[in-house]
Design a protein around this motif. Structure first.
Motif, PDB file in Angstrom:
ATOM      1  N   ASN A 109       0.826  -1.201   0.000  1.00  0.00           N
ATOM      2  CA  ASN A 109       0.000   0.000   0.000  1.00  0.00           C
ATOM      3  C   ASN A 109       0.863   1.254   0.000  1.00  0.00           C
ATOM      4  O   ASN A 109       0.561   2.231  -0.697  1.00  0.00           O
ATOM      5  CB  ASN A 109      -0.941   0.002   1.210  1.00  0.00           C
ATOM      6  CG  ASN A 109      -1.994   1.073   1.087  1.00  0.00           C
ATOM      7  OD1 ASN A 109      -2.613   1.247   0.042  1.00  0.00           O
ATOM      8  ND2 ASN A 109      -2.189   1.819   2.151  1.00  0.00           N
ATOM      9  N   LEU A 110       1.949   1.240   0.755  1.00  0.00           N
ATOM     10  CA  LEU A 110       2.863   2.379   0.775  1.00  0.00           C
ATOM     11  C   LEU A 110       3.476   2.588  -0.607  1.00  0.00           C
ATOM     12  O   LEU A 110       3.540   3.709  -1.114  1.00  0.00           O
ATOM     13  CB  LEU A 110       3.957   2.147   1.815  1.00  0.00           C
ATOM     14  CG  LEU A 110       4.996   3.251   1.960  1.00  0.00           C
ATOM     15  CD1 LEU A 110       4.350   4.528   2.493  1.00  0.00           C
ATOM     16  CD2 LEU A 110       6.111   2.809   2.880  1.00  0.00           C
ATOM     17  N   LYS A 111       3.887   1.486  -1.236  1.00  0.00           N
ATOM     18  CA  LYS A 111       4.459   1.576  -2.580  1.00  0.00           C
ATOM     19  C   LYS A 111       3.424   2.090  -3.577  1.00  0.00           C
ATOM     20  O   LYS A 111       3.737   2.906  -4.441  1.00  0.00           O
ATOM     21  CB  LYS A 111       4.981   0.201  -3.007  1.00  0.00           C
ATOM     22  CG  LYS A 111       5.789   0.227  -4.276  1.00  0.00           C
ATOM     23  CD  LYS A 111       6.430  -1.109  -4.557  1.00  0.00           C
ATOM     24  CE  LYS A 111       7.264  -1.035  -5.808  1.00  0.00           C
ATOM     25  NZ  LYS A 111       7.889  -2.304  -6.145  1.00  0.00           N
ATOM     26  N   GLU A 157       5.139   3.772 -14.344  1.00  0.00           N
ATOM     27  CA  GLU A 157       4.305   3.785 -13.138  1.00  0.00           C
ATOM     28  C   GLU A 157       3.079   2.894 -13.303  1.00  0.00           C
ATOM     29  O   GLU A 157       2.676   2.191 -12.374  1.00  0.00           O
ATOM     30  CB  GLU A 157       3.861   5.209 -12.782  1.00  0.00           C
ATOM     31  CG  GLU A 157       4.928   6.053 -12.132  1.00  0.00           C
ATOM     32  CD  GLU A 157       5.791   6.781 -13.135  1.00  0.00           C
ATOM     33  OE1 GLU A 157       5.470   6.752 -14.346  1.00  0.00           O
ATOM     34  OE2 GLU A 157       6.809   7.373 -12.710  1.00  0.00           O
ATOM     35  N   LEU A 158       2.485   2.919 -14.484  1.00  0.00           N
ATOM     36  CA  LEU A 158       1.317   2.062 -14.733  1.00  0.00           C
ATOM     37  C   LEU A 158       1.698   0.592 -14.645  1.00  0.00           C
ATOM     38  O   LEU A 158       0.940  -0.220 -14.099  1.00  0.00           O
ATOM     39  CB  LEU A 158       0.717   2.371 -16.110  1.00  0.00           C
ATOM     40  CG  LEU A 158      -0.042   3.685 -16.221  1.00  0.00           C
ATOM     41  CD1 LEU A 158      -0.459   3.931 -17.668  1.00  0.00           C
ATOM     42  CD2 LEU A 158      -1.257   3.690 -15.322  1.00  0.00           C
ATOM     43  N   GLN A 159       2.854   0.243 -15.165  1.00  0.00           N
ATOM     44  CA  GLN A 159       3.307  -1.145 -15.091  1.00  0.00           C
ATOM     45  C   GLN A 159       3.559  -1.562 -13.647  1.00  0.00           C
ATOM     46  O   GLN A 159       3.232  -2.679 -13.251  1.00  0.00           O
ATOM     47  CB  GLN A 159       4.575  -1.329 -15.931  1.00  0.00           C
ATOM     48  CG  GLN A 159       4.314  -1.231 -17.422  1.00  0.00           C
ATOM     49  CD  GLN A 159       5.586  -1.162 -18.240  1.00  0.00           C
ATOM     50  OE1 GLN A 159       6.676  -1.017 -17.709  1.00  0.00           O
ATOM     51  NE2 GLN A 159       5.437  -1.233 -19.561  1.00  0.00           N
ATOM     52  N   ARG A 164       1.698  -4.539 -11.512  1.00  0.00           N
ATOM     53  CA  ARG A 164       2.388  -5.586 -10.754  1.00  0.00           C
ATOM     54  C   ARG A 164       1.858  -5.657  -9.325  1.00  0.00           C
ATOM     55  O   ARG A 164       1.676  -6.741  -8.777  1.00  0.00           O
ATOM     56  CB  ARG A 164       3.901  -5.340 -10.765  1.00  0.00           C
ATOM     57  CG  ARG A 164       4.564  -5.733 -12.075  1.00  0.00           C
ATOM     58  CD  ARG A 164       6.069  -5.793 -11.954  1.00  0.00           C
ATOM     59  NE  ARG A 164       6.677  -4.486 -11.769  1.00  0.00           N
ATOM     60  CZ  ARG A 164       7.041  -3.673 -12.759  1.00  0.00           C
ATOM     61  NH1 ARG A 164       6.867  -4.050 -14.012  1.00  0.00           N
ATOM     62  NH2 ARG A 164       7.600  -2.522 -12.508  1.00  0.00           N
ATOM     63  N   ILE A 165       1.585  -4.495  -8.731  1.00  0.00           N
ATOM     64  CA  ILE A 165       1.024  -4.477  -7.366  1.00  0.00           C
ATOM     65  C   ILE A 165      -0.362  -5.098  -7.377  1.00  0.00           C
ATOM     66  O   ILE A 165      -0.719  -5.872  -6.481  1.00  0.00           O
ATOM     67  CB  ILE A 165       0.997  -3.043  -6.809  1.00  0.00           C
ATOM     68  CG1 ILE A 165       2.421  -2.579  -6.526  1.00  0.00           C
ATOM     69  CG2 ILE A 165       0.157  -2.962  -5.547  1.00  0.00           C
ATOM     70  CD1 ILE A 165       2.534  -1.142  -6.084  1.00  0.00           C
ATOM     71  N   GLU A 166      -1.155  -4.780  -8.400  1.00  0.00           N
ATOM     72  CA  GLU A 166      -2.498  -5.355  -8.492  1.00  0.00           C
ATOM     73  C   GLU A 166      -2.420  -6.879  -8.612  1.00  0.00           C
ATOM     74  O   GLU A 166      -3.195  -7.605  -7.985  1.00  0.00           O
ATOM     75  CB  GLU A 166      -3.236  -4.765  -9.699  1.00  0.00           C
ATOM     76  CG  GLU A 166      -4.696  -5.106  -9.741  1.00  0.00           C
ATOM     77  CD  GLU A 166      -5.424  -4.358 -10.834  1.00  0.00           C
ATOM     78  OE1 GLU A 166      -6.598  -4.026 -10.628  1.00  0.00           O
ATOM     79  OE2 GLU A 166      -4.833  -4.116 -11.907  1.00  0.00           O
ATOM     80  N   LYS A 167      -1.460  -7.359  -9.377  1.00  0.00           N
ATOM     81  CA  LYS A 167      -1.263  -8.807  -9.524  1.00  0.00           C
ATOM     82  C   LYS A 167      -0.885  -9.428  -8.180  1.00  0.00           C
ATOM     83  O   LYS A 167      -1.415 -10.480  -7.799  1.00  0.00           O
ATOM     84  CB  LYS A 167      -0.167  -9.059 -10.562  1.00  0.00           C
ATOM     85  CG  LYS A 167       0.061 -10.489 -10.927  1.00  0.00           C
ATOM     86  CD  LYS A 167       1.145 -10.565 -11.998  1.00  0.00           C
ATOM     87  CE  LYS A 167       1.475 -11.985 -12.365  1.00  0.00           C
ATOM     88  NZ  LYS A 167       2.557 -12.051 -13.359  1.00  0.00           N
ATOM     89  N   SER A 168       0.011  -8.782  -7.443  1.00  0.00           N
ATOM     90  CA  SER A 168       0.408  -9.276  -6.120  1.00  0.00           C
ATOM     91  C   SER A 168      -0.787  -9.317  -5.180  1.00  0.00           C
ATOM     92  O   SER A 168      -0.952 -10.276  -4.413  1.00  0.00           O
ATOM     93  CB  SER A 168       1.488  -8.376  -5.514  1.00  0.00           C
ATOM     94  OG  SER A 168       2.643  -8.396  -6.295  1.00  0.00           O
ATOM     95  N   THR A 187      -7.181  -3.632  -2.987  1.00  0.00           N
ATOM     96  CA  THR A 187      -7.472  -4.026  -4.368  1.00  0.00           C
ATOM     97  C   THR A 187      -8.499  -3.095  -4.990  1.00  0.00           C
ATOM     98  O   THR A 187      -8.351  -2.657  -6.138  1.00  0.00           O
ATOM     99  CB  THR A 187      -7.973  -5.485  -4.416  1.00  0.00           C
ATOM    100  OG1 THR A 187      -6.989  -6.338  -3.825  1.00  0.00           O
ATOM    101  CG2 THR A 187      -8.233  -5.940  -5.828  1.00  0.00           C
ATOM    102  N   ASN A 188      -9.551  -2.762  -4.227  1.00  0.00           N
ATOM    103  CA  ASN A 188     -10.578  -1.847  -4.736  1.00  0.00           C
ATOM    104  C   ASN A 188     -10.021  -0.454  -4.981  1.00  0.00           C
ATOM    105  O   ASN A 188     -10.339   0.191  -5.990  1.00  0.00           O
ATOM    106  CB  ASN A 188     -11.760  -1.784  -3.763  1.00  0.00           C
ATOM    107  CG  ASN A 188     -12.543  -3.068  -3.730  1.00  0.00           C
ATOM    108  OD1 ASN A 188     -12.496  -3.869  -4.655  1.00  0.00           O
ATOM    109  ND2 ASN A 188     -13.263  -3.293  -2.648  1.00  0.00           N
ATOM    110  N   ILE A 189      -9.174   0.018  -4.060  1.00  0.00           N
ATOM    111  CA  ILE A 189      -8.562   1.337  -4.240  1.00  0.00           C
ATOM    112  C   ILE A 189      -7.705   1.353  -5.489  1.00  0.00           C
ATOM    113  O   ILE A 189      -7.767   2.291  -6.298  1.00  0.00           O
ATOM    114  CB  ILE A 189      -7.730   1.723  -2.994  1.00  0.00           C
ATOM    115  CG1 ILE A 189      -8.645   2.033  -1.818  1.00  0.00           C
ATOM    116  CG2 ILE A 189      -6.825   2.922  -3.288  1.00  0.00           C
ATOM    117  CD1 ILE A 189      -7.912   2.216  -0.499  1.00  0.00           C
ATOM    118  N   LEU A 190      -6.911   0.308  -5.665  1.00  0.00           N
ATOM    119  CA  LEU A 190      -6.032   0.246  -6.832  1.00  0.00           C
ATOM    120  C   LEU A 190      -6.836   0.157  -8.125  1.00  0.00           C
ATOM    121  O   LEU A 190      -6.501   0.817  -9.114  1.00  0.00           O
ATOM    122  CB  LEU A 190      -5.080  -0.945  -6.710  1.00  0.00           C
ATOM    123  CG  LEU A 190      -3.959  -1.017  -7.731  1.00  0.00           C
ATOM    124  CD1 LEU A 190      -3.099   0.236  -7.694  1.00  0.00           C
ATOM    125  CD2 LEU A 190      -3.092  -2.221  -7.468  1.00  0.00           C
TER     126      LEU A 190
END
Length: 195
Positions: A44-46, A62-64, A68-72, A126-129
């Protein structure tokens, strides 16, 4: 390397007793949940840092990173769901025989609650992202529409002088200003005024 087992080996787990197998299993679950919570906070910090960078510049990098964070987060969500099902089944079947010990029972209840909280946090992140990605896609689309609008206006403005110049490039005998000394200058000024 397993950071959860390393905590046990380095004696960093409170009240760890290697002889109490039930407590060890429950503490393994507890440390697992704590590790998930720690990783979720880092993600979340990242995400927040990348989001700030994204506001300042719209690069694909940044989008990529956000993807990757969304995938994690999806992997975390699946793992935490699996852990919750396992914990509930262990509680329902009392496989660890925690019903006899209040200490074990309370600790296992805390593990179930912490896992549920981690699952909730993961869902929220996940919803925020997802919302951030959708909002950014809308912003990019809006910016592209504005840019295309400007290009269309510029094209129309440049089309009018081109139209006037194309009429004078037709080698016709009865064109206005054909024999006028400053015809070229008049046509250019007229085209600019029309533009």
């Amino acid at each position: 390397d397993n950071p959860i087992l390393e905590k046990f080996m380095d004696d960093k787990v409170k009240n760890f007793d290697p002889n109490d197998h039930k407590l060890f299993v429950i503490q393994l679950f507890e440390q697992n949940v704590y590790r998930f919570l720690e990783c979720l906070k880092k993600l979340n910090l990242k995400r927040n840092l990348i989001e700030q960078e994204l506001y300042n510049s719209s690069r694909n990098e940044e989008l990529q990173q956000l993807l990757r964070i969304e995938k994690s987060l999806v992997y975390f969500l699946n793992s935490l769901n699996g852990n919750e099902l396992l914990n509930l089944k262990l509680k329902r079947t009392d496989l660890l025989k925690t019903a006899n010990s209040e200490l074990h029972s309370d600790l296992f209840e805390d593990v179930i609650i912490d896992n549920s909280q981690a699952l909730g946090m993961c869902n929220v992140y996940t919803n925020i992202l997802s919302g951030t990605m959708e909002a950014y896609a809308s912003i990019v689309s809006n910016n592209m529409n504005i840019f295309i609008h400007r290009l269309t206006v510029i094209t129309i403005i440049l089309m009018v002088p081109t139209l006037v110049a194309s009429f004078y490039g037709m080698n016709l005998t009865y064109l206005p200003f054909q024999n006028f000394k400053y015809a070229f200058l008049v046509i250019i000024v007229f085209s600019i005024i029309l533009g």
